[in-house]
Design a protein around this motif. Sequence first.
Motif, mmCIF file in Angstrom:
data_model
loop_
_atom_site.group_PDB
_atom_site.id
_atom_site.type_symbol
_atom_site.label_atom_id
_atom_site.label_comp_id
_atom_site.label_asym_id
_atom_site.label_seq_id
_atom_site.Cartn_x
_atom_site.Cartn_y
_atom_site.Cartn_z
ATOM 1 N N SER A 19 0.842 -1.315 0.010
ATOM 2 C CA SER A 19 0.089 0.097 0.055
ATOM 3 C C SER A 19 0.831 1.385 -0.050
ATOM 4 N N SER A 20 2.057 1.329 -0.403
ATOM 5 C CA SER A 20 2.930 2.335 -0.589
ATOM 6 C C SER A 20 2.309 2.889 -1.842
ATOM 7 N N GLU A 21 2.828 4.525 -1.771
ATOM 8 C CA GLU A 21 2.215 5.265 -3.151
ATOM 9 C C GLU A 21 2.846 4.403 -4.333
ATOM 10 N N ALA A 22 4.173 4.178 -4.198
ATOM 11 C CA ALA A 22 4.658 3.440 -5.446
ATOM 12 C C ALA A 22 4.099 2.253 -5.843
ATOM 13 N N GLU A 23 3.863 1.276 -4.791
ATOM 14 C CA GLU A 23 3.222 -0.063 -4.988
ATOM 15 C C GLU A 23 1.950 -0.128 -5.710
ATOM 16 N N ILE A 24 1.203 1.316 -5.362
ATOM 17 C CA ILE A 24 -0.378 1.361 -5.713
ATOM 18 C C ILE A 24 -0.226 1.931 -6.951
ATOM 19 N N GLU A 25 0.759 2.823 -7.355
ATOM 20 C CA GLU A 25 0.960 3.293 -8.889
ATOM 21 C C GLU A 25 1.282 2.254 -9.647
ATOM 22 N N PHE A 27 0.570 -1.209 -9.212
ATOM 23 C CA PHE A 27 -0.417 -1.877 -9.380
ATOM 24 C C PHE A 27 -1.424 -1.477 -10.415
ATOM 25 N N ILE A 28 -1.804 -0.198 -10.323
ATOM 26 C CA ILE A 28 -2.771 0.622 -11.399
ATOM 27 C C ILE A 28 -2.157 0.619 -12.713
ATOM 28 N N ARG A 29 -0.795 0.787 -12.953
ATOM 29 C CA ARG A 29 -0.169 0.727 -14.364
ATOM 30 C C ARG A 29 -0.365 -0.622 -14.877
ATOM 31 N N HIS A 30 -0.125 -1.854 -14.006
ATOM 32 C CA HIS A 30 0.040 -3.051 -14.581
ATOM 33 C C HIS A 30 -1.584 -3.392 -15.070
ATOM 34 N N LEU A 75 -9.580 4.917 -11.850
ATOM 35 C CA LEU A 75 -8.232 4.815 -12.292
ATOM 36 C C LEU A 75 -7.753 3.586 -13.156
ATOM 37 N N LEU A 76 -8.349 2.457 -12.714
ATOM 38 C CA LEU A 76 -8.167 1.152 -13.490
ATOM 39 C C LEU A 76 -8.831 1.369 -14.939
ATOM 40 N N THR A 78 -8.910 4.347 -16.792
ATOM 41 C CA THR A 78 -8.361 5.530 -17.376
ATOM 42 C C THR A 78 -7.013 5.022 -18.114
ATOM 43 N N LEU A 79 -7.001 5.755 -19.643
ATOM 44 C CA LEU A 79 -5.653 5.533 -20.511
ATOM 45 C C LEU A 79 -4.514 5.772 -19.377
ATOM 46 N N PRO A 80 -3.592 5.058 -19.728
ATOM 47 C CA PRO A 80 -2.013 5.229 -19.228
ATOM 48 C C PRO A 80 -1.565 6.549 -19.772
ATOM 49 N N HIS A 81 -0.668 7.340 -18.984
ATOM 50 C CA HIS A 81 -0.158 8.616 -19.644
ATOM 51 C C HIS A 81 1.109 8.318 -20.127
#
Length: 81
Positions: A19-25, A27-30, A75-76, A78-81
Amino acid sequence: MDTSPHNLATLFAQLGLPSSEAEIESFIRHHQQTLTPQLRIEQAGFWTSAQAEFLHEAVAEDSDWCEVVDGLDVLLRTLPH
């Protein structure tokens, strides 16, 4: 009564995910764009049955978690940037 903050970090912790910010980001990107328009968030294949049940109940019961689950859904999808 649950008085903990309800945000993405606490939702991920509740789901037993890092649940860190980096791990959440990460997960969402993946998992971004893996949900089709017909698929509800809890139906995604990457959840365990317990996680899917929690997400389903959060939305179905309009619980305190509902808004955060809806945000994750967006977020899941949404198109990736």
